[in-house]
Enzyme design. Structure first.
Site, mmCIF file in Angstrom:
data_model
loop_
_atom_site.group_PDB
_atom_site.id
_atom_site.type_symbol
_atom_site.label_atom_id
_atom_site.label_comp_id
_atom_site.label_asym_id
_atom_site.label_seq_id
_atom_site.Cartn_x
_atom_site.Cartn_y
_atom_site.Cartn_z
ATOM 1 C CG ASP A 56 -2.143 0.710 1.168
ATOM 2 O OD1 ASP A 56 -2.165 1.728 0.468
ATOM 3 O OD2 ASP A 56 -3.125 0.294 1.823
ATOM 4 C CG ASP A 69 -3.945 6.117 0.930
ATOM 5 O OD1 ASP A 69 -4.851 5.369 1.317
ATOM 6 O OD2 ASP A 69 -3.729 7.246 1.428
ATOM 7 C CD GLU A 93 -8.583 5.250 -0.837
ATOM 8 O OE1 GLU A 93 -9.434 5.093 0.048
ATOM 9 O OE2 GLU A 93 -7.495 5.815 -0.605
ATOM 10 C CG HIS A 105 -8.575 0.196 5.774
ATOM 11 N ND1 HIS A 105 -8.490 0.009 4.410
ATOM 12 C CD2 HIS A 105 -7.993 1.387 6.024
ATOM 13 C CE1 HIS A 105 -7.875 1.046 3.869
ATOM 14 N NE2 HIS A 105 -7.560 1.896 4.826
ATOM 15 C CG ASP A 106 -10.641 3.812 4.829
ATOM 16 O OD1 ASP A 106 -10.022 3.826 5.911
ATOM 17 O OD2 ASP A 106 -10.098 4.007 3.728
HETATM 18 C C1 GLC Z 1 -7.222 6.321 2.427
HETATM 19 C C2 GLC Z 1 -7.041 5.194 3.409
HETATM 20 C C3 GLC Z 1 -7.463 5.667 4.756
HETATM 21 C C4 GLC Z 1 -6.583 6.812 5.149
HETATM 22 C C5 GLC Z 1 -6.575 7.904 4.085
HETATM 23 C C6 GLC Z 1 -5.437 8.841 4.285
HETATM 24 O O1 GLC Z 1 -8.530 6.704 2.273
HETATM 25 O O2 GLC Z 1 -7.742 4.074 2.969
HETATM 26 O O3 GLC Z 1 -7.439 4.657 5.722
HETATM 27 O O4 GLC Z 1 -7.029 7.356 6.359
HETATM 28 O O5 GLC Z 1 -6.417 7.394 2.789
HETATM 29 O O6 GLC Z 1 -4.232 8.196 4.010
#
Ligand code: GLC
Length: 581
Positions: A96, A196, A246, A320-321
């Site tokens: 990641d 990310d 993402e 995880h979010d």
């Molecule tokens: C993404 C991650 C999340 C994190 C954010 C900032 O959305 O999945 O868990 O808090 O980025 O890095």
């Protein structure tokens, strides 16, 4: 290693997967110890959330050193062993990469704070008065996205926590440093990457106040994002690997560009539009029931739109979010098993690469913590206060967290029914939901009808039938408010999938004639029926009305043309039929 279209990817939230050091937190050796479980499930790639050196203000998404392993997770030798052991089982590791920002503990930021101009240019600093941030942009975790540094008389940008400073991708040195990070992990044998919030990396030339929103319109899918991604991929030689970005608040057109092969950016994209259909007025912190019509509309738009544009979706419900899908879109009480299986089937038969988030394959539910002291996530803790400042009572604020907190997806993996769920032998860093006594790997492994067994079947089907991995998709019964139905097809076979997204019996607009089709998978039958595709009696419990509507015992009627007709689906029922062309 398997191509990404027929693969299934498993997301591991390392901190909550398996503790082997009696720390109450998961670690890399814990992941190694569970690789056989993942192999048996049929997993091809494992995405591990960040285990790099970090102060853990955002559970590792605040990276202080991209090239070293945080001791809480293990050592570099553990990482190497993990990559090797996964490879021996024909599974690839995806790491990641949190490249939109670093932790303020990163050496680059520390240098910047010393006033070193070279490193200040790694970040986004703006002049200003202490009481006037450069813009009105809001941090995604609440409050201003700017932090004032008195001794520099400047503000720095942080779209997330104040300890997560945004990097300046317009600086070629930054891009060079990040490419080095990719090369480092690639040389270790990593087979893919997750990037990310990567569509936020390119900031606009002019920073203005946002009169209609929180600022995201200014930096989402920014001016140079495609160029920077192409450069990153080209210069590190990762275009043969599995890569996923993402994408926060993105658009279909951009995701086509991010993922179509000819642009050589990424293999696929996560988008989150379908996970906002229960946000009242678009506000995550205002509850409402999921808008199923909108959910279906979004699936149609993204499935068909990406297909037309030659792009590729990462398909998922959980990470995880996110709160747990079965608690959110299904029913974690009466129809727990049916709804968890329906949700799984609905997306595993889609065009795109499915992701399974640890515990989703067991039907793990939200945690329902009822006291703020049980929450760990920075965003949840911030919003508990913000909601009360906005007039909510404590009880109301807790109720919102029970539905929306990211901690719902971060509870320890439920390996067995023992007191600490087989996760650890000391009190875990975050509480274990009480239902681990029956929602756990050990008991579901022994049950052919379990949610876990259902996931195994779905994952295997994608490998077995090219039409699932690569066929085209076309939605049918398009305006039906509760039934999600679609056809997948290629030159040699055809598949029809019907999913009742509601917790009651629902009629199809047009009956489906099963003549000539064989049942591939369903959530209301036992496995034996599914395997040989016979029309054995359906023994699943049927709610009142099911029979009256011709659903419940439709298998027993036998013979007549009518009994071949599916006219409606039971609560959360999912059926997938297939035929050769
Ligand atoms: C993404 C991650 C999340 C994190 C954010 C900032 O959305 O999945 O868990 O808090 O980025 O890095």
């Amino acid at each position: 290693m398997r191509d990404f279209k027929s693969s299934t990817i498993y997301q591991i939230y390392t901190k909550s997967f398996q503790d082997t050091t009696h720390s109450g937190q998961g670690d890399l050796r814990g992941v190694i110890s569970r690789l056989d479980y993942l192999k048996e499930l049929g997993i091809d790639y494992i995405w591990l959330t960040p285990f790099f050196k970090s102060p853990q203000n955002d559970n590792g998404y605040d990276v202080a050193d991209y090239l070293s392993v945080d001791p809480m997770f293990g050592t570099m030798e553990d990482v190497e062993e993990l990559i090797g052991e996964a490879g021996r089982r024909d599974m690839g590791c995806m790491f990641d990469m949190v490249f939109n920002h670093t932790s303020t503990e990163h050496m680059w930021f520390k240098r910047a704070m010393e006033g070193d101009p070279e490193y200040m240019d790694y970040y986004i600093f703006r002049d200003g008065e202490p009481d006037a941030p450069p813009t009105n942009w809001q941090s995604k975790f609440g409050g201003s996205a700017w932090e004032y540094v008195p001794h520099l008389k400047k503000w720095y940008l942080h779209l997330f926590d104040v300890t997560q400073a945004d990097l300046n991708w317009d600086n070629p040195r930054v891009r060079r440093e990040l490419k080095e990070v990719i090369r480092f992990w690639k040389d270790k044998g990593v087979r893919g990457f997750r990037f990310d919030v990567v569509n936020l990396i390119s900031k606009p030339e002019i920073f203005g106040d946002d009169s209609i929103g929180d600022g995201r319109g200014f930096y989402t899918d920014g001016p140079h994002v495609h160029e920077y991604l192409q450069e990153l991929t080209r210069d590190t030689g990762i275009d043969g690997m599995v890569t996923v970005g993402e994408m926060s608040s993105t658009s279909l057109d951009n995701c086509i560009r991010y993922s179509r092969p000819e642009d050589r950016e990424l293999s696929m994209c996560f988008n989150f539009h379908h996970l906002k259909v229960d946000y009242k007025d678009g506000d995550k912190w205002k509850l409402m029931q999921p808008d199923l019509r909108e959910l279906k509309r979004l699936f149609m738009e993204w499935q068909e739109g990406m297909q037309e544009g030659g792009g590729w979706n990462a398909v998922f419900w959980c990470n995880h979010d996110q709160p747990r899908a079965v608690s959110r879109f299904g029913d974690d009480g009466k129809y727990w098993k049916e709804s968890a299986k329906m949700l799984a089937t609905a997306i595993h038969m889609f065009r795109g690469t499915p992701y399974v988030f640890q515990g989703e394959e067991l039907g793990m539910t939200n945690a329902y913590y009822d006291d703020i002291s049980q929450y760990r996530d920075v965003e949840s803790i911030n919003y508990y206060k913000i909601l009360q400042d906005q007039g909510s009572t404590r009880e109301e604020a807790i109720h919102v967290l029970q539905e929306r907190s990211r901690d719902n997806g971060r509870t320890p993996m439920q390996w067995d029914g023992s007191e600490l769920a087989g996760f650890s032998d000391v009190a875990p860093w975050i509480g274990i939901p009480r239902n681990h006594t029956y929602i756990n790997v050990e008991s579901e492994q022994q049950d052919e009808d379990s949610i876990l067994s259902h996931y195994k079947r779905l994952i295997a089907l994608r490998k077995e039938y090219p039409v699932i991995a690569e066929g085209e998709i076309e939605f049918v019964d398009r305006s039906h408010p509760q039934i999600l139905a679609y056809r997948r097809f290629d030159g040699s076979s055809e598949l029809m999938a019907f999913h009742n997204m509601a917790g009651e019996v629902i009629g199809l607009t047009e009956p489906f004639d099963r003549t000539g089709w064989r049942l591939l998978v369903s959530n209301y039958r036992d496995e034996a029926d599914v395997k040989d595709g016979t029309d054995a009696a359906d023994e699943a419990d049927i709610t009142d009305g099911g029979d009256a509507l011709g659903t419940g015992n439709r298998e027993q009627e036998g013979g007549s043309q009518d009994s071949r007709m599916i006219t409606c689906l039971r609560p959360y029922e999912s059926v997938v039929y297939m035929r050769d062309k």
